[in-house]
Design an enzyme around this catalytic site. Sequence first.
Site, PDB file in Angstrom:
ATOM      1  N   SER A 117      84.411  36.642  53.948  1.00  0.00           N
ATOM      2  CA  SER A 117      84.109  36.438  55.268  1.00  0.00           C
ATOM      3  C   SER A 117      84.885  37.606  56.214  1.00  0.00           C
ATOM      4  O   SER A 117      84.450  38.837  55.986  1.00  0.00           O
ATOM      5  CB  SER A 117      84.703  34.940  56.033  1.00  0.00           C
ATOM      6  OG  SER A 117      84.052  35.038  57.222  1.00  0.00           O
ATOM      7  N   ASP A 168      74.537  29.960  54.617  1.00  0.00           N
ATOM      8  CA  ASP A 168      75.812  30.328  55.132  1.00  0.00           C
ATOM      9  C   ASP A 168      75.260  30.430  56.811  1.00  0.00           C
ATOM     10  O   ASP A 168      74.476  31.094  57.137  1.00  0.00           O
ATOM     11  CB  ASP A 168      76.277  31.801  54.803  1.00  0.00           C
ATOM     12  CG  ASP A 168      77.805  32.030  55.408  1.00  0.00           C
ATOM     13  OD1 ASP A 168      78.000  31.432  56.575  1.00  0.00           O
ATOM     14  OD2 ASP A 168      78.411  32.770  54.838  1.00  0.00           O
ATOM     15  N   HIS A 200      79.187  28.614  53.792  1.00  0.00           N
ATOM     16  CA  HIS A 200      80.236  29.527  54.170  1.00  0.00           C
ATOM     17  C   HIS A 200      81.261  29.277  53.104  1.00  0.00           C
ATOM     18  O   HIS A 200      82.282  28.927  53.576  1.00  0.00           O
ATOM     19  CB  HIS A 200      80.647  29.593  55.534  1.00  0.00           C
ATOM     20  CG  HIS A 200      81.216  30.888  55.729  1.00  0.00           C
ATOM     21  ND1 HIS A 200      80.877  32.093  55.659  1.00  0.00           N
ATOM     22  CD2 HIS A 200      82.636  31.038  56.291  1.00  0.00           C
ATOM     23  CE1 HIS A 200      81.922  32.929  55.969  1.00  0.00           C
ATOM     24  NE2 HIS A 200      82.943  32.476  56.297  1.00  0.00           N
TER      25      HIS A 200
END
Length: 220
Positions: A117, A168, A200
């Site tokens: 991320s 996601d 995610h």
Amino acid sequence: MSIKLSGPMLPPKSGKPPTQAVVLLHGYGSDGNDLIGLAPYWQGTLPDALFVAPDGPTQCDGFASGYQWFEIDFAGDRLASRQTGVVNARPILTQFLSDMWAQTGITPENTILAGFSQGAMMALHVGLSLDTPLMGIIAFSGALLPPENFDAPDHKKTPVCLVHGDMDDVVAPELSAEAHDVLTKAGYDVKYHVSTGTSHSIAADGLTFATDFIAGLITK
């Protein structure tokens, strides 16, 4: 005052002095204890590697013990805050890498920079900005915020692995697809994988893909 990063680390599984390093960069609101959990999956492939997972440079509002690489403007222009954030945080991470190389004798060419991320955004931005190529960059659920001159013809190009879940809803999967296209056109060796039905997070198939990518780096 300069910021010095620190976080959990694991010595080589072989018990020998480290000849390789894997630097793991956590996501927004997390810490190094999260990403160091990837080490056991890769120690078999990299038995002589030092694994280190530094905490981000600042604590994250709303997370009791979480850190961030940079602030996110949730109410405004999130893309702009990402672009400004990676540039501002780059010197801190670059200094951490330089210190690690000086202290251990490990070279950039034997270092993998991996992140999830926000950490993936940092891995891509910083890794592609270095004058000396790394062994590889792995970006899970991230986005490319390209540094200057990353696409210059004479810029040494680090192999890149991109992994993203197709469901996601935090970092759009299209951002990794765009990164794949941009980097490929710029002459990078890019391996790209989409984890079906994954939000995610890092799915098992995505982790296997990244492990195979590492194995491929060793055989080159």
